[in-house]
Design an enzyme around this catalytic site. Structure first.
Site, PDB file in Angstrom:
ATOM      1  N   GLY C 149       0.830  -1.197   0.000  1.00 45.25           N
ATOM      2  CA  GLY C 149       0.000   0.000   0.000  1.00 45.25           C
ATOM      3  C   GLY C 149       0.867   1.251   0.000  1.00 45.25           C
ATOM      4  N   CYS C 150       0.247   2.384  -0.281  1.00 44.07           N
ATOM      5  CA  CYS C 150       0.975   3.644  -0.399  1.00 44.07           C
ATOM      6  C   CYS C 150       1.495   4.108   0.967  1.00 44.07           C
ATOM      7  CB  CYS C 150       0.101   4.705  -1.046  1.00 44.07           C
ATOM      8  SG  CYS C 150      -1.537   4.879  -0.312  1.00 44.07           S
ATOM      9  N   TYR C 151       0.597   4.195   1.932  1.00 42.97           N
ATOM     10  CA  TYR C 151       1.020   4.607   3.267  1.00 42.97           C
ATOM     11  C   TYR C 151       2.061   3.637   3.823  1.00 42.97           C
ATOM     12  CZ  TYR C 151      -2.779   8.030   4.188  1.00 42.97           C
ATOM     13  OH  TYR C 151      -3.627   9.109   4.197  1.00 42.97           O
TER      14      TYR C 151
END
Lengths: 347, 347, 347, 347
Positions: C149-151
């Site tokens: 995921g990005c975070y």
């Protein structure tokens, strides 16, 4: 206290109306309605109202509202007001419709541009076009106000005096208008999804926007003959504000001061119209949160055209603010009541 | 009518003060001063004031102002107020300083963090730290108010009750704060040039921001012992608003309702503090243009920490609004006078 | 040429993948699929591709794609990939799943946080968590990549070396993260309507965001024991970029250079990791449009904590860029291929 | 490899040039100069270049550069290039001037609009106006290119074919143009301070912008007679992009397809010109980060006018990208080299 109701209170125009009326010293909001949020507390939907206005949204019941209230504001998508309103309701209560249904005098023009039937054409004659500065006398005694559109308010106020005084070539008018995104309302649409309009700029509904016939209607009345013009709306990546850049060929060799004199003739006593000094032009930031219409202009001597810049806050002078201004006129109140805030900057 | 003066009226805090005071029913702005714009009409600088407030900016003359006015607001860069103020002036006029010069009780701490001499340390004891909700009784009789910083107002109000009631581990506090760009003021700087901060996000002055000792001072008073905490400011690409996300380890096994009870004990009667419902968290848009401090919190049972979210409009509750709130208290007016606007949204 | 397919090509991650792969010298996009836009030309949906890539979106047919392609990228909402994938498909084609379905090793953790059944738990063991810098060797031979995921990418890269080297108190970690709106995708939602998130800032999914277990899983592996941490996401009014501010208590008296040495040990040879100079901190603008992870840090000696700032472009290193980096590794290409653009500024 | 130098590398146009040239396969940047940042590493000023391009900014020395380089790009405020350039320099090196000094053929027109002396009028005849699509043959052999302005590129490309083919009333042209803030450059100014232009929209330099004579010059050449037109620039609160809405009265009864045929005649083979389908209009987001000029149009039959919408990225096709396109032409390279990136969206 004026007992007011807002139908369609959860759109941005309805919300701005609520914000202004909550602070209006002579108004009590007695009913708010919403199709989507009936039963919910208003401050749950719009938390800015927390602790300030916590009424629950109701199902709409116009008959009941007509009996109990002094004025009803309709903030609905076009096509609904013409179904809901009737002479019977208007006998009992004043109505300000912020939608498009009663703005065009001609049923056929409405049906052509809006692609829907008009369900109460008998009320069209009774409706007063609520551009406060230009129709004040009619508004005083109106029972039904067709509150002007946002682009139209800005466009008509920009050009009305010049046409009324017959100063320009009537078919030379081009209005290049730009609006913040709140003008598109709160309904979800990919074109107003954050990442789709942020950091971008576009024209839309070129040569086909529904505010065109409304502008033409009112400017034709001013000119005393039918006018066709170009109106091109654009979307600005910001929340609030409309700026219209209007172009027209001047009839004769007129100076800046000649034109200024004409604007002053119509607007010098208008509290909500501010004419910029020579060389200064309106910017949307200077009217934000206020009911002002700011105007400035120059004459391009190289081409014989005038360039007029007009600015409003689309949710205030372009919608809810002008509706309240009209209400103030209808109830013989000070026209500025509830509308005297200094524009907020930077915001 | 209270006769007020604003020194430094052309910065954003000065301008917000002018906006609020122009609309305040018990105040008359009698003098505005500006170093850079002396002699110019205010509405030439800030066109939102056109037709509403057209006074000319003057050269500053504090002695004259002290004689003629009831209150002076100082909206100056740090270091100037401590040079300009004196017991003599304070004998004649009430002063609210919106800068940093009188916020820190300790001259040495001020000089260390601000890297400048404090020129009137004798006034420090007299100054009241103007966090209205927490110092109301002292403010009533104050002659000199040190109006709190924007970040500090938001941070202190977020955590004060928990420390006062000894509910958390005192050295566990981390405040991760975020501010809109208006907090950086109107002075030109490459870091606030439009294209340099638009569409970007950064932390700045990490572990070194000057609001740190101010927050620590007031929270230490609440806690009854010295507190060291982490304060990290960030810049949000928007005009207005501060949101502080605060973290701390709870001392014991406290429930949401236990904490809510504590916040209610301190804030239930505070008009300008709005405690969000469980599961709801403040957002900066809901306080824009208003003097509200919105707060919400949750307990993360997995780690035993509380997470508190606080929000203000940095120019209102974080500066000019709280100054007016303090003025209202000082002059025994209704504390809400001039500050009762519904937050504006979308804006 | 590698024959690639993109399933879910009309979301922002799918579109960024298309943009990168169209420019990739070793890849040919042979199939793009979309549930909502099947049959439409891609450049009709995303006009930036006009004249550059005009393939039509197809209905998805994974079996067919598995036979004809070398690699399939899945850019789907969570829950779909686990239904669609099978050992049979993975026998025929390499798959990079950009969704969440194969990121968590533990089926129960997935089902608890995502509130849906996992339909192919048998594939979990086979899936390689595709954080390129940390799992390069496993990625080389993987058939199924769970792209992070990005975070999580930003958070894990920020803290991994410190935990791996056992430098900090394991349960002291707080990650205060902020993301631009493109991270929320292209699906319409009132919270990502332009006027609802522009000019505002908020925290969301506090203590409950689904990236939490993913960060904890990978950092626990690094630490060699189970870690619980606080992860708080916030929404920034801008299109692209993630910045994570991480806090943790250092185990012992470590200097800036000690920590720098550790980061260099892990990252000095990593092209896509850029360690800022002392006193400089990453800003999202400096990585926009690129696959870089920028990192900076300081030690707050007053509290004994480290503050780490990490930045990525959420659509590139946080999604499509890292997927292509993983593809490059899987196909033994230069890891930078197609990813060597200088970040674009101002943009 | 072409040895290139950039004079004025720290403005936005210089920086965009650096970004494109760093990635250009046939160019090596051998010298960068900056008055304000001489001696500093480029990636210290623009951190997006960290690890990618770390050359130090030098003091400018044109003679030395002329000897050692193949091409010099000048990205300077107007008035400087005309002082620095000479026949002597141009004998040794090709020069592309991205400023205004050599765009206007007529020295007097330049001096009137720019209010400064032109110091090398003898070079004016030699300079080729570098609108790549229209002057390709001249560019091939040019030693000095006057790279067009951003507004002018967009305006001229919008209208050139219609004037060349004599399809419209020559004095009916109105160009209502809008630009993102990066067009104003990096120099500090209150009008481009973040909080002064964010969330606002304005027209500026009405009937007086310096790009007016440049547009008129090139369109007059196309028309074969002198043209006067109205050009009104506006500032959009976003970083990049220009959109020009042009209006003109058509000479005769022309259909959409007639006009389309004319645009195709001039642009069908132009890689960097993309003509939108009927009913579709360009938006700035679709060209961001690219060298494309997108165009769409409609005919308003009610008024007999054509409305043309043109879009570019002001820093690419409006400046640095077109300069590189011109360099490619001058060095007989593929015109697209280094310029083939898909526009980045959302960004």
């Amino acid at each position: 206290m004026i007992k007011a109701g807002i139908v369609g209170v959860t759109g941005y125009i309805g919300e701005e109306l609520a914000r202004i009326l909550v602070q209006h010293p002579e108004v009590e909001i007695k009913a708010i309605t919403s199709k989507s949020y009936a039963g919910q507390s208003y401050s749950n939907i719009y938390s800015n109202f927390s602790g300030l206005f916590d009424a629950a949204c109701e199902e709409e019941n116009l008959e009941k509202m007509a009996k109990e209230l002094d004025i009803i504001f309709l903030a609905l998508p076009h096509g609904l007001a013409s179904k809901k309103l009737s002479k019977d309701i208007l006998d009992k209560v004043k109505v300000i419709d912020l939608g498009a249904d009663y703005r065009l005098c001609c049923k056929e023009t409405y049906e052509q541009w809006y692609q829907t039937d008009h369900c109460s054409p008998d009320l069209l004659e009774q409706a007063v076009y609520g551009l406060s500065e230009l129709k004040r006398e009619d508004i005083k005694n109106a029972q039904l106000i067709a509150n002007p559109g946002c682009y139209t308010t800005c466009s008509i106020l920009s050009l009305y005096p010049l046409l009324k005084e017959d100063l320009m070539c009537k078919n030379s008018i081009i209005i290049d208008a730009k609006s913040g995104v709140s003008g598109a309302g709160r309904s979800l649409n990919v074109s107003t999804h954050y990442t789709e309009c942020n950091e971008s700029f576009k024209a839309y509904k070129i040569a086909s926007h529904r505010h065109t016939p409304e502008i033409e209607q009112e400017l034709s009345i001013a000119a005393g003959e039918d006018i066709s013009l170009i109106f091109t709306p654009h979307l600005i990546p910001m929340n609030r504000g409309i700026l219209a850049t209007s172009y027209a060929t001047l009839n004769e060799n007129l100076s800046y001061n000649d034109i200024l004199g004409v604007y002053n003739k119509y607007y010098a006593d208008e509290y909500f119209v501010r004419i910029a000094k020579e060389g200064v032009y309106p910017e949307t930031r200077w009217v934000k949160g206020s009911n002002f219409f700011d105007i400035g202009f120059t004459i391009d001597e190289r081409t014989g055209r005038i360039i007029v810049i007009g600015c409003i806050d689309n949710l205030v002078k372009g919608a809810a603010g002008q509706a309240v201004q009209n209400m103030n006129i209808m109830f013989a109140l000070d026209e500025k009541l509830g509308l005297s805030q200094v524009p907020i900057f930077p915001a």
